[in-house]
Design a protein around this motif. Structure first.
Motif, PDB file in Angstrom:
ATOM      1  N   THR A   1       0.789  10.302 -12.162  1.00 44.44           N
ATOM      2  CA  THR A   1      -0.479  10.302 -12.909  1.00 44.44           C
ATOM      3  C   THR A   1      -0.151   9.740 -14.287  1.00 44.44           C
ATOM      4  O   THR A   1       1.023   9.541 -14.630  1.00 44.44           O
TER       5      THR A   1
ATOM      6  N   SER B   1      -5.645  14.852 -13.575  1.00 42.11           N
ATOM      7  CA  SER B   1      -5.341  14.872 -12.136  1.00 42.11           C
ATOM      8  C   SER B   1      -4.105  15.703 -11.815  1.00 42.11           C
ATOM      9  O   SER B   1      -4.062  16.384 -10.788  1.00 42.11           O
TER      10      SER B   1
ATOM     11  N   THR C   1      -6.370  14.798  -2.685  1.00 39.77           N
ATOM     12  CA  THR C   1      -5.074  15.328  -3.118  1.00 39.77           C
ATOM     13  C   THR C   1      -5.051  16.851  -2.962  1.00 39.77           C
ATOM     14  O   THR C   1      -4.057  17.430  -2.501  1.00 39.77           O
TER      15      THR C   1
ATOM     16  N   ILE D   1       3.420  13.093  -3.239  1.00 41.34           N
ATOM     17  CA  ILE D   1       2.792  14.006  -4.207  1.00 41.34           C
ATOM     18  C   ILE D   1       3.778  15.125  -4.563  1.00 41.34           C
ATOM     19  O   ILE D   1       3.967  15.471  -5.730  1.00 41.34           O
TER      20      ILE D   1
ATOM     21  N   LYS E   1      -1.425   6.510  -0.370  1.00 43.31           N
ATOM     22  CA  LYS E   1      -0.335   7.440  -0.731  1.00 43.31           C
ATOM     23  C   LYS E   1       0.637   7.613   0.436  1.00 43.31           C
ATOM     24  O   LYS E   1       1.827   7.836   0.235  1.00 43.31           O
TER      25      LYS E   1
ATOM     26  N   ALA F   1      -2.213   8.186  -8.974  1.00 45.29           N
ATOM     27  CA  ALA F   1      -3.016   9.203  -8.280  1.00 45.29           C
ATOM     28  C   ALA F   1      -4.335   8.638  -7.770  1.00 45.29           C
ATOM     29  O   ALA F   1      -4.838   9.063  -6.730  1.00 45.29           O
TER      30      ALA F   1
END
Ligand code: MLT
Length: 315
Positions: free
Chosen positions: A129, A42, A68, A307, A121, A114
């Motif tokens: 991850t 990921s 993502t 992220i 998120k 993730a």
């Protein structure tokens, strides 16, 4: 192979690149590599999609991976071969219940795996991850942060034990890794005393305890390539075996035992949602534009922060 040739044509025609996970079927992994795409975990999928100049990303994996990609590249078109391909960890962590959990513990840094929806998120301080979770949690612990962790309880427990961090856990699990069995693994190890045991940390403790190497798919793949051992027992989704065989030909790879074994399916360790990704789906999404991923605002910008924090940390 007509589907494969058609997919190649369409990828080129639509200025599209295929970003595939190690757990999808081998024919899609091969197509990705033959057309300048990637096969990765990921973390690498996210980076590859963000940095690639193609106008369209075709993400072969499960839904959160497409989300993502879209969150990181809102101006690219993100397509998936099958929008119904989801993830038990994502399903097991509904955004409203998760928000209530966060609200009840405002003193904790929210760290999510993730494998969660964009809406989850959006509530998080950090995304991790499996290949960077240990490093990030160690960093937070060193800063004195207390952590609220979601959703995988096995991965969370493993990280908690390794780092000693104060972690409050959500109670989720991956339906594939949760099925690996400690007792059966012990028996298999007795039959193969020279085999190195490679375990993904989404597995139960009784399995992780028997590991020679605990790590993410990319870390387990590296272990197969770089180790002197000739034989390996692999406790993660068996989709990874395709790439392991390609990169370490001649080595013997045994699947770790799961519950529900039968004569025809000794392991059954394959995610049913990853298995929904097919060459036909790659063709169909490029031909018709079905399977496009959208992430509405303000969720997208709210989810972007956690992220990017991870990507900056590992950069
Ligand atoms: C991922 O990060 O893609 C999954 O956790 C599987 C792995 O790479 O370990």
């Amino acid at each position: 192979d007509r589907a494969k040739e058609r997919a190649k044509e369409l990828l080129a025609r639509h200025d599209a690149v295929l970003v595939a996970h190690y757990y999808v079927d081998g024919d899609i992994q091969d197509l990705a590599l033959e057309t300048g795409g990637c096969v990765a975990d990921s973390l690498e999928m996210a980076r590859f999609g963000r940095d690639h100049p193609a106008k369209t990303l075709v993400v072969a994996g499960v839904r959160f991976m497409g989300e993502t990609a879209k969150i990181l590249s809102p101006d690219k078109r993100v397509l998936m071969p099958d929008l119904d391909a989801t993830c038990s960890l994502d399903l097991g962590c509904p955004p409203d219940e998760f928000a209530a959990f966060c609200d009840a513990h405002p003193d904790r840094k929210v760290v999510v795996y993730a494998n969660t929806s964009a809406a989850v998120k959006a509530r998080a301080d950090w995304m991790v991850t499996s290949s960077c979770a240990l490093a990030i949690v160690s960093h937070l612990k060193a800063q004195g942060d207390k952590i609220l962790w979601a959703p995988d309880r096995h991965l969370g427990r493993y990280i908690q034990e390794q780092t000693g961090a104060d972690m409050l856990m959500w109670n989720g699990a991956c339906i594939v890794h949760d099925e690996f069995k400690g007792l059966e693994l012990e028996l298999l190890r007795k039959e193969h005393p020279g085999a190195l045991v490679l375990v993904h940390p989404e597995s139960p403790r009784s399995v992780v305890e028997q590991a020679d190497v605990v790590g993410s798919t990319s870390q387990l793949l590296n272990a197969v390539i770089s180790s002197q051992a000739q034989e390996f027992i692999v406790a993660t989704d068996n989709g990874i075996l395709h790439r392991m065989r390609q990169l370490a030909p001649g080595k013997t790879l045994l699947e770790a035992p799961t519950a529900g074994r039968s004569a025809t399916c000794k392991s059954c360790a394959h995610c049913p949602w990853m298995a929904m990704n097919a060459l036909q789906g790659v063709v169909a999404c490029l031909e018709t534009g079905v399977g496009e991923i959208t992430v509405p605002e303000p969720t997208r910008s709210q989810a972007l922060g956690c992220i990017e924090r991870m990507l900056d940390f590992v950069a």
